[in-house]
Write a protein that holds these residues in place. Structure first.
Motif, PDB file in Angstrom:
ATOM      1  N   GLN A  47      46.331  34.979  32.981  1.00 13.33           N
ATOM      2  CA  GLN A  47      44.917  35.333  33.077  1.00 13.33           C
ATOM      3  C   GLN A  47      44.685  36.603  33.893  1.00 13.33           C
ATOM      4  O   GLN A  47      43.565  37.092  33.971  1.00 13.33           O
ATOM      5  CB  GLN A  47      44.132  34.171  33.699  1.00 13.33           C
ATOM      6  N   ASP A  53      37.011  45.128  38.920  1.00 11.01           N
ATOM      7  CA  ASP A  53      35.848  44.243  38.832  1.00 11.01           C
ATOM      8  C   ASP A  53      36.231  42.765  38.965  1.00 11.01           C
ATOM      9  O   ASP A  53      35.424  41.958  39.412  1.00 11.01           O
ATOM     10  CB  ASP A  53      35.112  44.463  37.509  1.00 11.01           C
ATOM     11  N   THR A  54      37.436  42.405  38.578  1.00 13.91           N
ATOM     12  CA  THR A  54      37.856  40.999  38.651  1.00 13.91           C
ATOM     13  C   THR A  54      38.810  40.734  39.815  1.00 13.91           C
ATOM     14  O   THR A  54      39.259  39.607  39.996  1.00 13.91           O
ATOM     15  CB  THR A  54      38.540  40.570  37.336  1.00 13.91           C
ATOM     16  N   ALA A  56      38.489  40.517  43.123  1.00 15.13           N
ATOM     17  CA  ALA A  56      38.099  39.558  44.160  1.00 15.13           C
ATOM     18  C   ALA A  56      38.248  38.117  43.679  1.00 15.13           C
ATOM     19  O   ALA A  56      38.689  37.251  44.436  1.00 15.13           O
ATOM     20  CB  ALA A  56      36.670  39.822  44.609  1.00 15.13           C
ATOM     21  N   GLU A  57      37.915  37.861  42.426  1.00 15.28           N
ATOM     22  CA  GLU A  57      38.009  36.478  41.938  1.00 15.28           C
ATOM     23  C   GLU A  57      39.454  36.071  41.638  1.00 15.28           C
ATOM     24  O   GLU A  57      39.773  34.891  41.662  1.00 15.28           O
ATOM     25  CB  GLU A  57      37.117  36.271  40.718  1.00 15.28           C
ATOM     26  N   GLN A  58      40.325  37.027  41.375  1.00 14.76           N
ATOM     27  CA  GLN A  58      41.730  36.716  41.089  1.00 14.76           C
ATOM     28  C   GLN A  58      42.564  36.538  42.360  1.00 14.76           C
ATOM     29  O   GLN A  58      43.582  35.862  42.340  1.00 14.76           O
ATOM     30  CB  GLN A  58      42.366  37.847  40.268  1.00 14.76           C
ATOM     31  N   PRO A  60      42.430  34.830  45.290  1.00 17.91           N
ATOM     32  CA  PRO A  60      42.857  33.518  45.822  1.00 17.91           C
ATOM     33  C   PRO A  60      43.953  32.859  44.977  1.00 17.91           C
ATOM     34  O   PRO A  60      44.907  32.301  45.530  1.00 17.91           O
ATOM     35  CB  PRO A  60      41.574  32.682  45.799  1.00 17.91           C
ATOM     36  N   GLN A  61      43.836  32.945  43.659  1.00 16.70           N
ATOM     37  CA  GLN A  61      44.849  32.324  42.794  1.00 16.70           C
ATOM     38  C   GLN A  61      46.193  33.046  42.921  1.00 16.70           C
ATOM     39  O   GLN A  61      47.250  32.416  42.921  1.00 16.70           O
ATOM     40  CB  GLN A  61      44.399  32.332  41.325  1.00 16.70           C
TER      41      GLN A  61
END
Length: 154
Positions: A47, A53-54, A56-58, A60-61
């Motif tokens: 993923q 743009d993505t 920050a959301e990636q 932690p994983q």
């Protein structure tokens, strides 16, 4: 008679081959608790998108994936290996270190992407002016465009 010979062979079994086999079994057992977590590491990689743009959301994983791979490597490193399996042990540890390094590198890339975007943002207008100046057929105008570009970059 045959069954007693077979029983004796099985009872007297042992030695380097069995020690290596036992080590491999220990490695497999050490990895078993990570099977589910390893699947989630693979999903994180599948993923992953190289996008500021993505990022920050990636993050932690990706950090969790790196920690999972570190924990797995440490678990494998702690296993005792017989002398005959030392090469195998070193190669396994190297393999897990490489996976761990990739995971940590992805974390670094994701942390870097927003900084790169912010640093490049002011260059958009400068690059457009350069492209427009280079469209000229006049070598002098093109040279002026490159010179102005160099000044603006500083």
């Amino acid at each position: 008679m045959f069954s007693s010979v077979l029983t004796a062979i099985l009872l007297l079994r042992g030695g380097p081959r069995d020690d290596v086999a036992a080590y491999i079994q220990d490695v497999n057992e050490a990895q078993r608790p990570f099977t589910t977590r390893y699947g989630s590491v693979n999903r994180v990689y599948e993923q992953f998108r190289l996008s500021p743009d993505t990022a920050a959301e990636q993050l932690p994983q990706l950090r969790d994936a790196a920690q999972t791979l570190t924990a797995l490597r440490l678990r494998i490193e702690r296993l005792d290996a017989p002398d005959e399996a030392e090469t195998l042990r070193l190669r396994l540890i190297a393999f897990f270190r490489q996976q761990e390094a990739v995971a940590k590198e992805l974390v670094s890339v994701v942390l870097y992407l927003p900084k790169l975007r912010d640093a490049e943002q002011p260059l958009g207008a400068v690059n457009r002016r350069l492209r427009n100046g280079l469209r000229s057929t006049s070598p002098e105008a093109q040279a002026d465009a490159v010179g102005a570009y160099a000044v603006e970059l500083e």
